[in-house]
Design an enzyme around this catalytic site. Structure first.
Site, PDB file in Angstrom:
ATOM      1  N   ASP A  52      30.900  39.078  38.592  1.00 56.88           N
ATOM      2  CA  ASP A  52      31.263  37.980  39.486  1.00 56.88           C
ATOM      3  C   ASP A  52      32.767  37.943  39.756  1.00 56.88           C
ATOM      4  O   ASP A  52      33.544  38.657  39.116  1.00 56.88           O
ATOM      5  CB  ASP A  52      30.824  36.642  38.887  1.00 56.88           C
ATOM      6  CG  ASP A  52      29.311  36.494  38.819  1.00 56.88           C
ATOM      7  OD1 ASP A  52      28.620  37.110  39.654  1.00 56.88           O
ATOM      8  OD2 ASP A  52      28.828  35.756  37.935  1.00 56.88           O
ATOM      9  N   TYR A 112      29.027  43.265  26.946  1.00 53.96           N
ATOM     10  CA  TYR A 112      30.027  42.359  27.518  1.00 53.96           C
ATOM     11  C   TYR A 112      30.837  41.734  26.386  1.00 53.96           C
ATOM     12  O   TYR A 112      30.316  41.494  25.291  1.00 53.96           O
ATOM     13  CB  TYR A 112      29.362  41.240  28.319  1.00 53.96           C
ATOM     14  CG  TYR A 112      28.997  41.618  29.731  1.00 53.96           C
ATOM     15  CD1 TYR A 112      29.887  41.403  30.783  1.00 53.96           C
ATOM     16  CD2 TYR A 112      27.761  42.186  30.022  1.00 53.96           C
ATOM     17  CE1 TYR A 112      29.552  41.739  32.087  1.00 53.96           C
ATOM     18  CE2 TYR A 112      27.412  42.532  31.324  1.00 53.96           C
ATOM     19  CZ  TYR A 112      28.313  42.304  32.354  1.00 53.96           C
ATOM     20  OH  TYR A 112      27.981  42.650  33.638  1.00 53.96           O
TER      21      TYR A 112
END
Length: 246
Positions: A52, A112
């Site tokens: 994002d 992540y």
């Protein structure tokens, strides 16, 4: 047709995200345009996933196809980096791969990392590379909560309303939390993630570590599968795509 894998590092602060959008700068477009220019043919860069706006990458993975075999990969890498390094993007490597390889579908695990600066002063050297939280967080309680996220389950609670994944069922392989001198690193490993899943889990772990929730409430929120009960997502600036494993 020849296929090549590209490993990419980037600072996502000034981008609308990985994917090309109608407005704003994207990482995908910046690299794709340069590849097309140097290879003298239109190429499409396919990423392992979409990060994002504001999210960074230590090692994003992507691939592209071209009609002619590239004779000098090092020269191509240097040429592309010459034009994109000042934009906060670096191509780390370009590797020839089989046509069976797919940056997204071939991925076995994605890792992540989320960084929190839990201290009075805001970071200077790592500005916009982490979430600054002044209130002291209970790391041990956060670690206990992270264990509730492990395994295969419905992660609808942490799913953005705009997420278009076919299923909310994901398998969380590991969640590791390290803390030293006010710097907290939370690492998540799964084959794939829902949109905003990591940031939403971090936001909920923060609620737990601030004692806004207890473990019972944290577990209830997970099992509820209701987005409305989730804590506010952590800001994008602390999130890094660390590695894609094939």
């Amino acid at each position: 047709m020849f296929r090549y894998q590209v490993l990419i590092e980037y600072i996502g602060t000034n981008f609308v995200g990985w994917q090309i959008q109608s407005k704003g700068k994207s990482i995908q477009k910046e690299i794709q345009v340069k590849l097309s220019k140097f290879l003298k043919e239109k190429v499409v860069l396919i990423g392992s996933g979409r990060t994002d706006a504001g999210v960074h990458a230590i090692e994003q993975s992507a691939h592209f196809d071209c009609k002619k075999e590239i004779q000098n990969l090092d020269k191509l890498l240097k040429s592309i980096n010459h034009f994109i390094n000042d934009k906060g993007i670096s191509v780390l490597a370009i590797k020839k791969r089989s046509l069976k390889f797919h940056a997204r579908h071939s991925a076995k695990q994605r890792i992540y990392k989320y960084i929190i600066f839990n201290r009075l002063s805001k970071p200077s050297l790592e500005k916009e590379r982490g979430w600054h939280i002044i209130k002291k967080l209970d790391i041990e309680l956060m670690k206990k909560g992270s264990k509730k996220l492990l395994g295969t389950k419905d992660f609808s609670t942490f799913r953005a309303s705009s997420c278009n994944a076919k299923s909310p069922i994901k398998t969380m392989k590991s969640v590791n939390i390290k803390s030293k001198d006010g710097r907290i690193e939370i690492q998540f490993k799964s084959q794939s993630f829902l949109q905003q899943q990591v940031r939403s889990m971090v936001g909920s772990l923060k609620y737990l570590a601030e004692n806004k929730w207890d473990l019972k409430k944290f577990e209830f929120v997970i099992k509820s599968k209701k987005r409305i009960l989730c804590a506010p997502p952590a800001p994008a600036e602390g999130l890094f795509l660390e590695k894609v494993i094939y």
